[in-house]
Write a protein that holds these residues in place. Structure first.
Motif, PDB file in Angstrom:
ATOM      1  N   GLN A 139       0.829  -1.207   0.000  1.00 59.65           N
ATOM      2  CA  GLN A 139       0.000   0.000   0.000  1.00 59.65           C
ATOM      3  C   GLN A 139       0.863   1.257   0.000  1.00 59.65           C
ATOM      4  OE1 GLN A 139      -2.437  -0.602   3.465  1.00 59.65           O
ATOM      5  NE2 GLN A 139      -4.021  -1.725   2.334  1.00 59.65           N
ATOM      6  N   GLU A 140       1.976   1.215   0.743  1.00 53.05           N
ATOM      7  CA  GLU A 140       2.876   2.374   0.767  1.00 53.05           C
ATOM      8  C   GLU A 140       3.488   2.616  -0.603  1.00 53.05           C
ATOM      9  OE1 GLU A 140       5.711   1.563   3.792  1.00 53.05           O
ATOM     10  OE2 GLU A 140       4.330   2.022   5.463  1.00 53.05           O
ATOM     11  N   GLU A 141       3.893   1.531  -1.286  1.00 50.02           N
ATOM     12  CA  GLU A 141       4.484   1.671  -2.613  1.00 50.02           C
ATOM     13  C   GLU A 141       3.437   2.107  -3.647  1.00 50.02           C
ATOM     14  OE1 GLU A 141       7.603   1.537  -3.468  1.00 50.02           O
ATOM     15  OE2 GLU A 141       8.197   1.141  -1.392  1.00 50.02           O
ATOM     16  N   SER A 142       2.148   1.827  -3.370  1.00 45.52           N
ATOM     17  CA  SER A 142       1.084   2.166  -4.317  1.00 45.52           C
ATOM     18  C   SER A 142       0.442   3.511  -4.002  1.00 45.52           C
ATOM     19  CB  SER A 142      -0.002   1.079  -4.299  1.00 45.52           C
ATOM     20  OG  SER A 142       0.561  -0.186  -4.582  1.00 45.52           O
ATOM     21  N   SER A 143       1.024   4.252  -3.052  1.00 47.95           N
ATOM     22  CA  SER A 143       0.453   5.536  -2.646  1.00 47.95           C
ATOM     23  C   SER A 143       1.242   6.690  -3.236  1.00 47.95           C
ATOM     24  CB  SER A 143       0.422   5.660  -1.116  1.00 47.95           C
ATOM     25  OG  SER A 143      -0.348   4.614  -0.561  1.00 47.95           O
ATOM     26  N   CYS A 144       0.541   7.774  -3.493  1.00 46.00           N
ATOM     27  CA  CYS A 144       1.180   8.983  -4.025  1.00 46.00           C
ATOM     28  C   CYS A 144       1.740   9.796  -2.863  1.00 46.00           C
ATOM     29  CB  CYS A 144       0.151   9.800  -4.805  1.00 46.00           C
ATOM     30  SG  CYS A 144       0.757  11.413  -5.362  1.00 46.00           S
ATOM     31  N   PRO A 193      -0.496   6.565 -12.588  1.00 47.02           N
ATOM     32  CA  PRO A 193       0.853   6.810 -12.066  1.00 47.02           C
ATOM     33  C   PRO A 193       1.882   7.132 -13.160  1.00 47.02           C
ATOM     34  CG  PRO A 193       0.325   4.474 -12.003  1.00 47.02           C
ATOM     35  CD  PRO A 193      -0.942   5.181 -12.373  1.00 47.02           C
ATOM     36  N   VAL A 194       2.769   8.081 -12.828  1.00 47.00           N
ATOM     37  CA  VAL A 194       3.870   8.451 -13.727  1.00 47.00           C
ATOM     38  C   VAL A 194       5.161   8.451 -12.923  1.00 47.00           C
ATOM     39  CG1 VAL A 194       2.453   9.809 -15.328  1.00 47.00           C
ATOM     40  CG2 VAL A 194       3.424  10.907 -13.300  1.00 47.00           C
ATOM     41  N   THR A 195       6.275   8.176 -13.616  1.00 44.91           N
ATOM     42  CA  THR A 195       7.603   8.162 -12.990  1.00 44.91           C
ATOM     43  C   THR A 195       8.416   9.321 -13.535  1.00 44.91           C
ATOM     44  OG1 THR A 195       7.512   5.743 -12.854  1.00 44.91           O
ATOM     45  CG2 THR A 195       9.659   6.778 -12.567  1.00 44.91           C
ATOM     46  N   ILE A 196       9.064  10.088 -12.636  1.00 46.46           N
ATOM     47  CA  ILE A 196       9.894  11.208 -13.078  1.00 46.46           C
ATOM     48  C   ILE A 196      11.347  10.749 -13.131  1.00 46.46           C
ATOM     49  CG2 ILE A 196       8.235  12.881 -12.176  1.00 46.46           C
ATOM     50  CD1 ILE A 196      10.023  13.309  -9.779  1.00 46.46           C
ATOM     51  N   ASN A 197      12.258  11.651 -13.509  1.00 44.32           N
ATOM     52  CA  ASN A 197      13.655  11.280 -13.804  1.00 44.32           C
ATOM     53  C   ASN A 197      14.389  10.659 -12.624  1.00 44.32           C
ATOM     54  OD1 ASN A 197      13.357  12.176 -16.400  1.00 44.32           O
ATOM     55  ND2 ASN A 197      14.200  14.209 -16.015  1.00 44.32           N
ATOM     56  N   CYS A 198      14.023  11.051 -11.389  1.00 41.97           N
ATOM     57  CA  CYS A 198      14.717  10.506 -10.222  1.00 41.97           C
ATOM     58  C   CYS A 198      14.205   9.132  -9.827  1.00 41.97           C
ATOM     59  CB  CYS A 198      14.614  11.470  -9.045  1.00 41.97           C
ATOM     60  SG  CYS A 198      12.917  11.738  -8.512  1.00 41.97           S
ATOM     61  N   GLY A 199      13.095   8.682 -10.430  1.00 43.30           N
ATOM     62  CA  GLY A 199      12.571   7.347 -10.160  1.00 43.30           C
ATOM     63  C   GLY A 199      11.379   7.322  -9.220  1.00 43.30           C
ATOM     64  N   HIS A 200      11.010   8.450  -8.637  1.00 44.31           N
ATOM     65  CA  HIS A 200       9.851   8.477  -7.758  1.00 44.31           C
ATOM     66  C   HIS A 200       8.566   8.531  -8.586  1.00 44.31           C
ATOM     67  CE1 HIS A 200      12.821   9.839  -4.631  1.00 44.31           C
ATOM     68  NE2 HIS A 200      12.140   8.875  -3.999  1.00 44.31           N
ATOM     69  N   ASN A 201       7.489   8.010  -7.981  1.00 40.03           N
ATOM     70  CA  ASN A 201       6.206   7.902  -8.680  1.00 40.03           C
ATOM     71  C   ASN A 201       5.159   8.811  -8.032  1.00 40.03           C
ATOM     72  OD1 ASN A 201       7.044   5.582 -10.437  1.00 40.03           O
ATOM     73  ND2 ASN A 201       7.206   4.557  -8.447  1.00 40.03           N
ATOM     74  N   PHE A 202       4.297   9.383  -8.891  1.00 39.35           N
ATOM     75  CA  PHE A 202       3.241  10.285  -8.428  1.00 39.35           C
ATOM     76  C   PHE A 202       1.994  10.089  -9.298  1.00 39.35           C
ATOM     77  CE2 PHE A 202       7.349  12.279  -7.777  1.00 39.35           C
ATOM     78  CZ  PHE A 202       7.315  12.659  -6.437  1.00 39.35           C
ATOM     79  N   SER A 246       2.495   1.687 -16.294  1.00 43.60           N
ATOM     80  CA  SER A 246       1.331   0.798 -16.338  1.00 43.60           C
ATOM     81  C   SER A 246       1.481  -0.351 -15.348  1.00 43.60           C
ATOM     82  CB  SER A 246       1.133   0.254 -17.756  1.00 43.60           C
ATOM     83  OG  SER A 246       2.294  -0.439 -18.197  1.00 43.60           O
ATOM     84  N   GLN A 247       2.707  -0.849 -15.145  1.00 45.19           N
ATOM     85  CA  GLN A 247       2.921  -1.950 -14.211  1.00 45.19           C
ATOM     86  C   GLN A 247       2.550  -1.534 -12.788  1.00 45.19           C
ATOM     87  OE1 GLN A 247       6.898  -3.488 -14.231  1.00 45.19           O
ATOM     88  NE2 GLN A 247       6.384  -5.287 -12.975  1.00 45.19           N
ATOM     89  N   LEU A 248       2.959  -0.320 -12.404  1.00 39.29           N
ATOM     90  CA  LEU A 248       2.613   0.187 -11.078  1.00 39.29           C
ATOM     91  C   LEU A 248       1.109   0.415 -10.958  1.00 39.29           C
ATOM     92  CD1 LEU A 248       3.557   1.136  -8.334  1.00 39.29           C
ATOM     93  CD2 LEU A 248       3.986   3.405  -9.303  1.00 39.29           C
ATOM     94  N   SER A 249       0.477   0.778 -12.075  1.00 40.86           N
ATOM     95  CA  SER A 249      -0.982   0.965 -12.075  1.00 40.86           C
ATOM     96  C   SER A 249      -1.680  -0.357 -11.764  1.00 40.86           C
ATOM     97  CB  SER A 249      -1.441   1.506 -13.427  1.00 40.86           C
ATOM     98  OG  SER A 249      -2.841   1.639 -13.468  1.00 40.86           O
ATOM     99  N   HIS A 250      -1.183  -1.466 -12.363  1.00 39.10           N
ATOM    100  CA  HIS A 250      -1.747  -2.789 -12.076  1.00 39.10           C
ATOM    101  C   HIS A 250      -1.515  -3.189 -10.625  1.00 39.10           C
ATOM    102  CE1 HIS A 250      -2.707  -3.067 -16.196  1.00 39.10           C
ATOM    103  NE2 HIS A 250      -1.515  -3.448 -16.655  1.00 39.10           N
ATOM    104  N   LEU A 251      -0.333  -2.922 -10.103  1.00 39.44           N
ATOM    105  CA  LEU A 251      -0.032  -3.248  -8.711  1.00 39.44           C
ATOM    106  C   LEU A 251      -0.922  -2.455  -7.763  1.00 39.44           C
ATOM    107  CD1 LEU A 251       3.890  -3.431  -8.773  1.00 39.44           C
ATOM    108  CD2 LEU A 251       2.276  -5.329  -8.550  1.00 39.44           C
TER     109      LEU A 251
END
Length: 265
Positions: free
Chosen positions: A11-16, A26-35, A69-74
């Motif tokens: 849940q923590e990994e799937s949270s903004c 969800p989108v990933t920026i250059n540093c690797g964090h997701n929002f 998309s993978q994080l969206s499925h998770l």
């Protein structure tokens, strides 16, 4: 506990990190964090280059938002796991005895209540038939199964009655409609008959009026001529009387008296 810990981590990994809710698009920026796409776009709105990551504060010139998309499925899996865990937890809580905090495993056949082991030994349920929930469920299932056919038969009978009532209702509406049209037609014919009668009577009265007026006019002319004749005769009489008052009445006046007297007779 390991499952709960893993679910919390998922849940923590799937949270903004911005809205603290499950990631949406969800989108990933250059540093690797997701929002969430909308969250990071709103955070960077109105800012010029360079921009920084809201988590690690790393700066970079390009606003490169890569869809994940993978994080969206998770994230969807994490949502489902959370829902199932909450549902299971509610079921477990509902199957616990509120008084003794023990599992409800027994059933009282007299009071029709689910019991825990301690409840079954209470004074309230002494001499009552107590059995396991599975056995009670099987017994009552058979009882309920026996009621299915009578209920279906009863339902079919009620549906037949409803169908018959609906048919009668339709027939009644047809009869009322036909009778309404029939009455309307009868009154329309009566209205036309009365209208014709009225016109005939008025026409007859008009003819009689014209006939009476013609007779009155004829009588008026006759009486007018008669009055005129009487006026002429009156003048001749008055003239004759005046001449006869003289000492020597003209012979012509005396001769005209004979004609006047003859007319007056």
């Amino acid at each position: 506990m390991e499952f709960v810990t893993a679910l919390v981590q998922l849940q923590e990994e799937s949270s903004c990190p911005i809205c603290l809710d499950y990631l949406k698009d969800p989108v990933t920026i250059n540093c690797g964090h997701n929002f969430c796409r909308s969250c990071i776009s709103r955070t960077w709105k109105g800012l010029g280059a360079p921009v920084h990551c809201p988590v690690c504060r790393v700066c970079f010139r390009d606003r490169n938002l890569r869809s994940n998309s993978q994080l969206s499925h998770l994230t969807e899996i994490a949502k489902l796991l959370q829902i199932r865990r909450s549902k299971r937890k509610r079921q477990e809580e509902s199957s616990m005895c509120e008084k003794h905090n023990q599992l409800l495993t027994l059933f009282c056949g007299k009071d029709l209540e689910v019991l825990c082991t301690r409840c079954s030994f209470s004074i309230q349920h002494q001499k009552h038939y107590i059995c396991p929930i599975k056995k009670a469920a099987s017994h009552h299932r058979k009882i309920l199964e026996c009621t299915i056919k009578p209920l279906k038969d009863n339902m079919e009978q009620v549906e037949k009655v409803l169908t018959l009532q609906a048919s009668k209702s339709v027939e009644l509406r047809k009869q009322v409609k036909y009778r309404r049209e029939e009455i309307h037609s009868e009154f329309e014919q009566l209205r036309l008959f009365l209208q014709n009668q009225q016109e005939d009577i008025l026409r007859q009265m008009e003819d009689e009026e014209m006939e009476i007026l013609a007779k009155l006019n004829e009588n008026f002319v006759t009486f007018t001529d008669h009055v005129s004749s009487l006026k002429h005769l009156l003048r001749e009489v008055e003239v004759s009387v005046i001449h006869l008052q003289k000492p020597f009445a003209p012979t012509s006046i005396l001769e005209s008296i004979r004609n006047l007297l003859k007319y007056l007779q």
